[in-house]
Scaffold this motif. Sequence first.
Motif, PDB file in Angstrom:
ATOM      1  N   GLN A 129       1.086  -1.288  -0.287  1.00  0.00           N
ATOM      2  CA  GLN A 129       0.410   0.159  -0.312  1.00  0.00           C
ATOM      3  C   GLN A 129       1.425   1.419   0.153  1.00  0.00           C
ATOM      4  OE1 GLN A 129      -2.075  -0.578   3.479  1.00  0.00           O
ATOM      5  NE2 GLN A 129      -3.971  -1.851   2.393  1.00  0.00           N
ATOM      6  N   LYS A 130       2.084   1.420   0.873  1.00  0.00           N
ATOM      7  CA  LYS A 130       2.859   2.227   0.898  1.00  0.00           C
ATOM      8  C   LYS A 130       3.402   2.250  -0.503  1.00  0.00           C
ATOM      9  CE  LYS A 130       6.685   4.567   3.528  1.00  0.00           C
ATOM     10  NZ  LYS A 130       6.974   5.025   2.196  1.00  0.00           N
ATOM     11  N   LEU A 131       4.038   1.032  -1.131  1.00  0.00           N
ATOM     12  CA  LEU A 131       4.823   1.642  -2.057  1.00  0.00           C
ATOM     13  C   LEU A 131       3.631   2.071  -4.051  1.00  0.00           C
ATOM     14  CD1 LEU A 131       7.831   0.281  -3.692  1.00  0.00           C
ATOM     15  CD2 LEU A 131       6.789  -1.464  -4.434  1.00  0.00           C
ATOM     16  N   GLN A 132       2.478   1.430  -3.709  1.00  0.00           N
ATOM     17  CA  GLN A 132       2.154   2.018  -4.856  1.00  0.00           C
ATOM     18  C   GLN A 132       1.017   3.725  -4.386  1.00  0.00           C
ATOM     19  OE1 GLN A 132      -1.394  -0.708  -3.786  1.00  0.00           O
ATOM     20  NE2 GLN A 132      -0.657  -2.799  -4.835  1.00  0.00           N
ATOM     21  N   ALA A 133       1.383   3.944  -3.195  1.00  0.00           N
ATOM     22  CA  ALA A 133       0.781   5.325  -3.378  1.00  0.00           C
ATOM     23  C   ALA A 133       2.313   5.983  -3.781  1.00  0.00           C
ATOM     24  CB  ALA A 133       0.508   5.749  -1.824  1.00  0.00           C
ATOM     25  N   ASP A 134       3.040   5.712  -2.974  1.00  0.00           N
ATOM     26  CA  ASP A 134       4.515   6.521  -3.748  1.00  0.00           C
ATOM     27  C   ASP A 134       4.777   6.242  -4.893  1.00  0.00           C
ATOM     28  OD1 ASP A 134       4.492   7.294  -0.843  1.00  0.00           O
ATOM     29  OD2 ASP A 134       6.852   5.413  -0.435  1.00  0.00           O
ATOM     30  N   MET A 135       4.184   5.412  -5.983  1.00  0.00           N
ATOM     31  CA  MET A 135       4.387   5.197  -6.387  1.00  0.00           C
ATOM     32  C   MET A 135       3.369   6.545  -8.185  1.00  0.00           C
ATOM     33  SD  MET A 135       4.740   2.160  -9.579  1.00  0.00           S
ATOM     34  CE  MET A 135       6.275   0.881  -8.466  1.00  0.00           C
ATOM     35  N   LYS A 136       2.278   6.234  -7.239  1.00  0.00           N
ATOM     36  CA  LYS A 136       1.363   6.634  -8.137  1.00  0.00           C
ATOM     37  C   LYS A 136       2.158   8.266  -7.791  1.00  0.00           C
ATOM     38  CE  LYS A 136      -3.521   7.946  -8.167  1.00  0.00           C
ATOM     39  NZ  LYS A 136      -4.657   8.369  -6.744  1.00  0.00           N
ATOM     40  N   MET A 145      12.829   8.479 -13.347  1.00  0.00           N
ATOM     41  CA  MET A 145      13.896   7.901 -12.493  1.00  0.00           C
ATOM     42  C   MET A 145      12.780   7.177 -10.608  1.00  0.00           C
ATOM     43  SD  MET A 145      17.352  10.124 -12.748  1.00  0.00           S
ATOM     44  CE  MET A 145      17.701   9.179 -12.161  1.00  0.00           C
ATOM     45  N   ARG A 146      12.365   7.878 -10.630  1.00  0.00           N
ATOM     46  CA  ARG A 146      11.921   7.382  -8.919  1.00  0.00           C
ATOM     47  C   ARG A 146      10.658   6.184  -9.165  1.00  0.00           C
ATOM     48  NH1 ARG A 146      11.811   6.990  -3.745  1.00  0.00           N
ATOM     49  NH2 ARG A 146      10.063   7.414  -2.684  1.00  0.00           N
ATOM     50  N   VAL A 147      10.012   6.182 -10.317  1.00  0.00           N
ATOM     51  CA  VAL A 147       8.979   5.530 -11.013  1.00  0.00           C
ATOM     52  C   VAL A 147       9.964   4.180 -10.626  1.00  0.00           C
ATOM     53  CG1 VAL A 147       7.728   4.824 -12.285  1.00  0.00           C
ATOM     54  CG2 VAL A 147       7.776   6.968 -11.434  1.00  0.00           C
ATOM     55  N   ALA A 148      10.822   4.079 -11.547  1.00  0.00           N
ATOM     56  CA  ALA A 148      11.950   2.980 -12.173  1.00  0.00           C
ATOM     57  C   ALA A 148      12.619   2.502 -10.522  1.00  0.00           C
ATOM     58  CB  ALA A 148      12.754   3.325 -12.521  1.00  0.00           C
ATOM     59  N   ALA A 149      12.412   3.776  -9.485  1.00  0.00           N
ATOM     60  CA  ALA A 149      13.373   2.844  -8.340  1.00  0.00           C
ATOM     61  C   ALA A 149      12.670   2.369  -7.595  1.00  0.00           C
ATOM     62  CB  ALA A 149      14.118   4.430  -7.718  1.00  0.00           C
ATOM     63  N   GLY A 152      11.395  -1.186  -8.451  1.00  0.00           N
ATOM     64  CA  GLY A 152      13.147  -2.290  -8.364  1.00  0.00           C
ATOM     65  C   GLY A 152      12.791  -2.672  -6.585  1.00  0.00           C
ATOM     66  N   GLN A 153      12.586  -1.464  -6.093  1.00  0.00           N
ATOM     67  CA  GLN A 153      12.137  -1.657  -4.501  1.00  0.00           C
ATOM     68  C   GLN A 153      11.148  -2.161  -4.205  1.00  0.00           C
ATOM     69  OE1 GLN A 153      11.700   2.087  -2.556  1.00  0.00           O
ATOM     70  NE2 GLN A 153      10.764   0.983  -0.772  1.00  0.00           N
ATOM     71  N   GLY A 154       9.771  -2.356  -5.135  1.00  0.00           N
ATOM     72  CA  GLY A 154       9.187  -3.535  -5.165  1.00  0.00           C
ATOM     73  C   GLY A 154       9.464  -5.226  -4.920  1.00  0.00           C
ATOM     74  N   GLN A 155       9.981  -4.932  -6.712  1.00  0.00           N
ATOM     75  CA  GLN A 155      10.723  -6.471  -6.501  1.00  0.00           C
ATOM     76  C   GLN A 155      11.036  -6.843  -5.507  1.00  0.00           C
ATOM     77  OE1 GLN A 155      11.651  -5.792 -11.350  1.00  0.00           O
ATOM     78  NE2 GLN A 155      10.193  -6.053 -11.450  1.00  0.00           N
ATOM     79  N   LYS A 156      12.546  -6.057  -5.151  1.00  0.00           N
ATOM     80  CA  LYS A 156      13.041  -7.052  -4.026  1.00  0.00           C
ATOM     81  C   LYS A 156      12.486  -6.893  -2.376  1.00  0.00           C
ATOM     82  CE  LYS A 156      17.406  -5.657  -1.788  1.00  0.00           C
ATOM     83  NZ  LYS A 156      18.620  -4.454  -1.487  1.00  0.00           N
ATOM     84  N   CYS A 265       3.673  -2.010 -14.972  1.00  0.00           N
ATOM     85  CA  CYS A 265       3.865  -2.209 -16.291  1.00  0.00           C
ATOM     86  C   CYS A 265       4.281  -0.868 -17.109  1.00  0.00           C
ATOM     87  CB  CYS A 265       2.440  -2.218 -16.962  1.00  0.00           C
ATOM     88  SG  CYS A 265       2.053  -4.035 -16.333  1.00  0.00           S
ATOM     89  N   ARG A 266       3.608   0.228 -16.715  1.00  0.00           N
ATOM     90  CA  ARG A 266       3.754   1.726 -17.773  1.00  0.00           C
ATOM     91  C   ARG A 266       5.729   1.673 -16.867  1.00  0.00           C
ATOM     92  NH1 ARG A 266      -1.054   4.130 -17.909  1.00  0.00           N
ATOM     93  NH2 ARG A 266       0.394   6.217 -18.900  1.00  0.00           N
ATOM     94  N   ALA A 267       5.494   1.872 -16.071  1.00  0.00           N
ATOM     95  CA  ALA A 267       7.199   2.038 -15.294  1.00  0.00           C
ATOM     96  C   ALA A 267       8.616   1.092 -17.010  1.00  0.00           C
ATOM     97  CB  ALA A 267       7.543   1.412 -13.888  1.00  0.00           C
TER      98      ALA A 267
END
Length: 364
Positions: A129-136, A145-149, A152-156, A265-267
């Motif tokens: 939930q936190k990650l999705q809010a930050d990505m949005k 760059m922030r979206v990509a980071a 990657g953080q989410g995948q890790k 996907c968009r990232a």
Amino acid sequence: MMRKIMLFIACIAFWGLCNAQEGFRITGNLGQLQQDTFYLVAPSLNGTVNVLGASILKDGNIEFQGRVPETMLATIMTSDQQGMIPLMLENVNYTIRIGKESIEVEGGPEQAVLNKFNALQREAMKQQQKLQADMKIAYEEGNQMRVAALSGQGQKFMQGMQKQILELIKGNANSVTAAYLVLTTGMQAPSEQLQEYYNLLGERAKASSYGRIIAAHLAEQGKTAVGEVAPDFTVNTPEGKPISLYGIKAKVKLVDFWASWCAPCRAENPNVIRLYKKYHDKGLEVLGVSLDNDKSKWVQAIMQDGLPWLNGSDLKAQASEIARMYNVRQIPYTLLLDENNRIVAKNLRRKELGKKIEELLKLK
């Protein structure tokens, strides 16, 4: 005479113990709730729901008794389905109480495994939930760059979570709950990973209803496994023109399942665009298969991200027959095919994807 009496008492006690273990008993206090009736239900393999019992709430207390032929996931729920308490039901005693973060269930060894899994799930939900809010926010600000980071953080994080779940399965390999965990978590994974999880299970777990479902699913997934020829399909472009997978002629094909509403996907799109521009003239073709059901949002996403490759969709979202054919459980989901439509890799990203494409093109 006394010895016979003592032996008789011992037999009665032993009979009572065995009899108590023939069924389950669930008791608990749910506090001051408005609902007055709760139901114990369990899904069947044919998709229906079996009602195993009902309990009228009295002074906050509920109680269920019965017997199940095998260990199964069950749920205690209100008639309006607003409140639900899952438990791994076997023929033992259960106690339910209200905990700090959730309603806690204590029962047999199967429930203990489920409790550990539920704790992992609660932590994963918080982080997602936190990650999705930050990505949005990052996506709306155009901060790629922030979206990509964050991606990657989410995948890790998910890799770490999967590792913990895997350890839980390995440590309880012969439990029915382990088979249930493989079914609920591994079904979202590539077939190779699901097979790896299934191989960890003991014979008791494999023989359970959950184990049998996994085995049947693996047999079906084998049709789209690495090394198999990808089944053909046809989608329509935004202009309504049909495109078939086999009709695309290329040395290497990348089939990309995505959607306009899928932030990861968009990232990933900028990376695929870079690879497309680098290798398209050398024999790479990309087919984007959208799991949208809103054509306008799909077309808008194509234009916003500047996707230069072929794009198609049946506009059925997650109900897409193509997605079902390829066992797509989550997106982004990609397949890399050779010129004979044989699947050579799945779900490669960034450097790994570019390296594999270059390798395949050099072999031609």
